[in-house]
Write a protein that holds these residues in place. Structure first.
Motif, PDB file in Angstrom:
ATOM      1  N   TYR A   1       0.850  -1.181   0.000  1.00 22.45           N
ATOM      2  CA  TYR A   1       0.000   0.000   0.000  1.00 22.45           C
ATOM      3  C   TYR A   1       0.891   1.239   0.000  1.00 22.45           C
ATOM      4  O   TYR A   1       1.687   1.432   0.920  1.00 22.45           O
ATOM      5  N   ASN A   2       0.787   2.028  -1.050  1.00 24.01           N
ATOM      6  CA  ASN A   2       1.647   3.212  -1.200  1.00 24.01           C
ATOM      7  C   ASN A   2       3.124   2.864  -1.025  1.00 24.01           C
ATOM      8  O   ASN A   2       3.866   3.509  -0.280  1.00 24.01           O
ATOM      9  N   GLN A   3       3.539   1.796  -1.729  1.00 30.93           N
ATOM     10  CA  GLN A   3       4.938   1.348  -1.792  1.00 30.93           C
ATOM     11  C   GLN A   3       5.462   0.754  -0.482  1.00 30.93           C
ATOM     12  O   GLN A   3       6.664   0.492  -0.350  1.00 30.93           O
TER      13      GLN A   3
ATOM     14  N   LEU B   1       3.397 -15.653  -9.275  1.00 31.26           N
ATOM     15  CA  LEU B   1       2.564 -16.740  -9.799  1.00 31.26           C
ATOM     16  C   LEU B   1       1.429 -16.253 -10.691  1.00 31.26           C
ATOM     17  O   LEU B   1       1.086 -16.900 -11.682  1.00 31.26           O
ATOM     18  N   PHE B   2       0.844 -15.124 -10.350  1.00 29.83           N
ATOM     19  CA  PHE B   2      -0.338 -14.630 -11.047  1.00 29.83           C
ATOM     20  C   PHE B   2      -0.101 -13.289 -11.732  1.00 29.83           C
ATOM     21  O   PHE B   2      -1.031 -12.747 -12.330  1.00 29.83           O
ATOM     22  N   GLY B   3       1.102 -12.732 -11.624  1.00 27.26           N
ATOM     23  CA  GLY B   3       1.275 -11.344 -11.963  1.00 27.26           C
ATOM     24  C   GLY B   3       0.679 -10.499 -10.841  1.00 27.26           C
ATOM     25  O   GLY B   3       0.167 -11.031  -9.849  1.00 27.26           O
ATOM     26  N   ALA B   4       0.734  -9.195 -10.990  1.00 30.60           N
ATOM     27  CA  ALA B   4       0.288  -8.314  -9.901  1.00 30.60           C
ATOM     28  C   ALA B   4      -0.943  -7.500 -10.286  1.00 30.60           C
ATOM     29  O   ALA B   4      -1.054  -7.001 -11.407  1.00 30.60           O
ATOM     30  N   ILE B   5      -1.867  -7.385  -9.331  1.00 28.47           N
ATOM     31  CA  ILE B   5      -2.897  -6.357  -9.397  1.00 28.47           C
ATOM     32  C   ILE B   5      -2.228  -5.071  -8.916  1.00 28.47           C
ATOM     33  O   ILE B   5      -1.730  -5.016  -7.778  1.00 28.47           O
ATOM     34  N   ASP B   6      -2.134  -4.075  -9.755  1.00 30.25           N
ATOM     35  CA  ASP B   6      -1.400  -2.849  -9.425  1.00 30.25           C
ATOM     36  C   ASP B   6      -2.257  -1.654  -9.830  1.00 30.25           C
ATOM     37  O   ASP B   6      -2.380  -1.352 -11.023  1.00 30.25           O
ATOM     38  N   GLN B   7      -2.857  -0.989  -8.841  1.00 26.62           N
ATOM     39  CA  GLN B   7      -3.894  -0.001  -9.145  1.00 26.62           C
ATOM     40  C   GLN B   7      -3.708   1.306  -8.364  1.00 26.62           C
ATOM     41  O   GLN B   7      -3.078   1.337  -7.300  1.00 26.62           O
TER      42      GLN B   7
ATOM     43  N   VAL C   1      -2.247   0.527  -4.619  1.00 27.21           N
ATOM     44  CA  VAL C   1      -2.242  -0.781  -3.966  1.00 27.21           C
ATOM     45  C   VAL C   1      -1.749  -1.820  -4.971  1.00 27.21           C
ATOM     46  O   VAL C   1      -2.087  -1.762  -6.157  1.00 27.21           O
ATOM     47  N   ARG C   2      -0.917  -2.734  -4.487  1.00 23.40           N
ATOM     48  CA  ARG C   2      -0.385  -3.822  -5.308  1.00 23.40           C
ATOM     49  C   ARG C   2      -0.602  -5.128  -4.563  1.00 23.40           C
ATOM     50  O   ARG C   2      -0.248  -5.240  -3.378  1.00 23.40           O
TER      51      ARG C   2
END
Length: 336
Positions: free
Chosen positions: A223-225, A324-330, A312-313
């Motif tokens: 969260y925020n790096q 494994l899944f790649g990242a949700i990065d928003q 958020v990542r």
């Protein structure tokens, strides 16, 4: 096997097989144009996709570069999205923060709600809202995609119906929840579109980390790096995915492509409330959980919900440190 959906001129995108390193991919229109089409015909499509996956990983096929920025969620929309609450520790904290006792049935009968599935957010797309006052929160979760599931299925049938796994950011608007629940009719405005990981994987990609219909690996939320949480998704999961599927199918059959979520991953950490990463614990998978702990401990929460510009990542690594899944990065932004 790893599968993804690239953005295209059609709303359901283009199915691609992705290599293990998630650097290369290949479209498979001769097998299935979309992931839903593959799921509808899994018995026929799966062996062919597995063959492509094997050859791609061995460098035997011409392929193109894979970039998660070009991805939809694996299913850009789904016929059915139901989110459980398999980590009772999370539910117990909610009740304690309100000074309410938790019904004993919560340990034997999972909570579940049916979310909006007509339009998911891409894993690298912004989260856009009109107001910060709605209490914007992330929820890091794991989810499975099922094959067809008969009504009243057995545990074995439920377990055998799991086709793919993904990560989830189940976006929640916390300040809208109380008034909605007070109406006695459940979530709607407070549960907007969710986002899923760029890649969906077959359970065998997890190796020994997949057993008991649970994923026994840490789920990392940044969260925020700053690392906000890394609880183990297999620990303190009171209801397995097979049990969640059984619950969902008690009075209805589920169609191929149904998504079942785990709920916010939450570890008890050997204490009453758990600990933040900064305090040596595994932290949390949503802001609401640390606010509950602050309320129990201090009488009121001090951590604020997300503001415009916050990021958020969400990601899961194997024991060798590979994604494994790649990242949700928003990023959270204001609607203009």
């Amino acid at each position: 096997m790893k599968l993804a959906t690239l953005k295209s001129k059609t709303r359901d995108g283009e199915l691609v097989v992705v290599n293990r390193e998630m650097t290369r991919c290949i479209p498979v229109p001769a097998i299935a144009h979309t992931l839903q089409q593959a799921l509808d015909n899994w018995a026929d499509c799966s062996p062919l996709l597995e063959e492509i996956s094997r050859d791609l990983n061995q460098g035997q096929l011409e392929s193109m570069a894979f970039d998660s920025a070009n991805c939809h969620s694996p299913l850009p929309r789904a016929f059915h999205w139901a989110d459980g609450s398999a980590y009772v520790n999370h539910v117990e904290l909610v009740r304690k923060a309100r000074g309410a006792e938790m019904p004993a049935s919560f340990w034997t009968d999972p909570l579940m709600y049916q979310g909006g599935s007509d339009s998911f957010i891409g894993p690298n797309e912004v989260i856009a809202f009109a107001s910060e006052e709605w209490g914007i929160d992330f929820e890091a979760e794991v989810a499975v995609i099922t094959d067809d599931v008969p009504m009243g299925c057995t545990h074995q049938q439920a377990q055998g119906a799991i086709r793919l796994l993904m990560l989830v950011n189940d976006v929640s608007l916390r300040h809208l929840i109380p008034s909605e629940l007070a109406k006695g009719f459940g979530f709607f405005q407070s549960k907007p579109s969710s986002a899923f990981s760029p890649v969906a994987i077959t359970p065998d990609e997890l190796g020994d980390a997949w057993h008991g219909s649970k994923v026994h690996l840490p789920l990392r939320t940044t969260y925020n790096q700053h690392l906000f949480g890394c609880p183990n998704a297999g620990q303190d999961m009171n209801f397995s995915f097979a049990q969640l599927i059984q619950h969902a199918a008690k009075t209805r059959k589920l169609c191929a492509g149904t998504i079942i979520g785990s709920g916010t991953v939450s570890n008890k950490q050997g204490t009453d409330f758990g600990s933040a990463v900064s305090e040596g614990g595994v932290g949390y998978s949503c802001i609401a959980e640390i606010r509950m702990i602050e309320t129990i401990r201090d009488g009121k929460p001090s951590t604020e919900f997300m503001h415009f510009g916050d990021t958020v990542r969400i990601e899961m690594l194997d024991e060798q440190g590979n994604s494994l899944f790649g990242a949700i990065d928003q990023k959270v932004v204001a609607i203009r």
